[in-house]
Design an enzyme around this catalytic site. Structure first.
Site, PDB file in Angstrom:
ATOM      1  N   HIS A 120       0.163  -1.098  -0.199  1.00 41.96           N
ATOM      2  CA  HIS A 120       0.157   0.086   0.046  1.00 41.96           C
ATOM      3  C   HIS A 120       0.859   1.807   0.664  1.00 41.96           C
ATOM      4  CE1 HIS A 120      -3.857  -2.285   0.471  1.00 41.96           C
ATOM      5  NE2 HIS A 120      -2.723  -2.800   2.097  1.00 41.96           N
TER       6      HIS A 120
ATOM      7  N   HIS B 229       2.148   8.976   1.029  1.00 38.41           N
ATOM      8  CA  HIS B 229       1.179   8.752  -0.632  1.00 38.41           C
ATOM      9  C   HIS B 229       1.094   9.623  -1.381  1.00 38.41           C
ATOM     10  CE1 HIS B 229      -1.298   6.229   3.116  1.00 38.41           C
ATOM     11  NE2 HIS B 229      -0.480   7.860   3.547  1.00 38.41           N
TER      12      HIS B 229
END
Ligand SMILES: *[C@@H]1O[C@H](CO)[C@@H](O)[C@H](O)[C@H]1NC(C)=O
Ligand SMILES: *[C@@H]1O[C@H](CO)[C@@H](O)[C@H](O)[C@H]1NC(C)=O
Length: 376
Positions: free
Chosen positions: A179, A213
């Site tokens: 992720h 991110h």
């Protein structure tokens, strides 16, 4: 005469009572009675509809305040304790919704590392994360929209300090966990571990790891949206409260975690310049669920990644932005972005997740509900 004096005092008393009662009227504080706690259905109800905030603020500039917002802001400035942002719809929703049974959820065994996706179209996409972990449907989730105009200015602030920023670890473990790309420092002794304190934090918080991110291109990527703008990347430095033994022990506690978030902005003055030399290690973890140990000779201190901690920042109570979405995070989000080159961003965008390129691994913004956001 005596009677008249009495009368005057009564009027004054009434007036005072009226004034002190007035600001409370708008609060609509939910009642926490047994009925509310007993109702287990509300979380899924709230999250059944997909978030409508998704990226609608990416392009728009700041909007002027409405009369209501201006009034709310004035109230806020004069009495922060009684300020909640004017959001009549949320108020209504709150009044009709029972409070979640937090204790019971805490007691529930954590589900096995459930798989989740950042793709809204997937069955386990962001609006369905509450199926991966029910706590992702909570009321105090992250990220959120951060607006300078609606934040509460903190005047008497204690400085935020990050000690040990230049300490070198023994090794750094770099992981592609499917992720994100995560850097975990391995310290020679506990005393070397950087410590975050001050600002909104009541105790010392110990550094655990940082991860990122980012977007498929530089118009998207950051999780928080700052004054209606999304940045190409956001770093999260995760700290845990020194009162607890480890990150694992701390993360379930109300005051367990502090995360420092910083945005990245594209530096495009020179194509060849290297600003973040540590991004060169990313090529070792292109495969999902792979890892690479950065040996002592190549390690770098936190200072090399984020520099000085001397920026104004937003702070609010929120959650981890990935399942299990624990609502135990004090967020500190810097208003001054770091710099990154497109070339360095490419190193991130080359990473693979189990389902394809690891890009757009940011969660849509969540509802503020009745939280206050402070600007330090
Ligand atoms: C920022 O502004 C948006 C739109 O006006 C609002 O929905 C949101 O709650 C605001 N965020 C904060 C932290 O006040
Ligand atoms: C960048 O990515 C966003 C989100 O995936 C997409 O909507 C947009 O068209 C892309 N922009 C460019 C210039 O490629």
């Amino acid at each position: 005469m005596q009677l008249l004096k009495w009368h005057g005092q009564l009027i004054l008393l009434n007036f005072l009572m009226f004034m002190s009662w007035r600001p409370c009227r708008g609060l609509n504080v939910p009642s926490y009675d047994a009925n509310y706690r007993a109702n287990p259905t509300r979380r899924s109800a709230v999250f059944a509809q997909p978030s409508s905030y998704y990226d609608q603020y990416a392009a728009a500039g700041p909007k002027p305040l409405t009369a209501d917002q201006r009034r709310a802001k004035l109230t806020a400035l004069s009495n922060p304790d009684f300020y909640f942002p004017a959001d009549p719809e949320a108020d209504l929703a709150e009044a009709n919704e029972p409070e979640p049974a937090l204790e019971r959820q805490r007691a529930r065994p954590a589900p096995a590392a459930g798989s989740f996706s950042y793709n809204e179209k997937d069955k386990n996409g962001p609006s369905h994360w509450y199926r991966v972990d029910v706590r992702c449907g909570g009321r105090y989730q992250s990220p959120i929209l951060l607006n300078t105009s609606s934040a509460l200015l903190v005047n008497r602030k204690r400085p935020l300090r990050l000690d040990g920023q230049t300490n070198l670890p023994q090794t750094i473990l770099l992981q592609n966990d499917g992720h994100s790309a995560k850097f975990t420092y391995n310290w020679r002794t506990g005393a070397d571990r950087p410590v975050l304190r001050g600002g909104p934090l009541k105790t010392k918080y110990l550094f655990d790891q940082f991860h990122f991110h980012w977007g498929v291109n530089s118009t998207v990527g950051s999780e928080h949206v700052y004054d209606y703008q999304r940045y190409p990347m956001e770093i999260h430095l995760v700290f845990y409260n020194g009162l607890y033994e480890s990150f694992a022990a701390a993360r379930e506690q109300v005051d367990g975690i502090a995360v420092v978030g910083l945005f990245y902005e594209i530096y495009d003055h020179s194509v060849d310049e290297q600003l973040n030399t540590w991004t060169r290690f990313l090529r070792n973890v292109v495969e999902p669920n792979s890892q690479h140990t950065i040996e002592f000779i190549d390690t770098f201190p936190l200072y090399e990644v984020i520099g000085d901690v001397e920026w104004p920042y937003f702070s609010y109570e929120g959650s981890l932005t990935t399942p299990p979405c624990l609502e135990t995070v004090t967020w500190i989000v810097a208003t001054k972005p770091l710099l990154v080159t497109e070339k360095e961003m490419k190193q991130f965008r080359r990473l693979q997740s189990p389902t394809g390129l690891m890009v757009n691994n940011y969660r849509p913004v969540q509802k503020l509900n009745h939280r206050r956001v402070f600007l330090y």
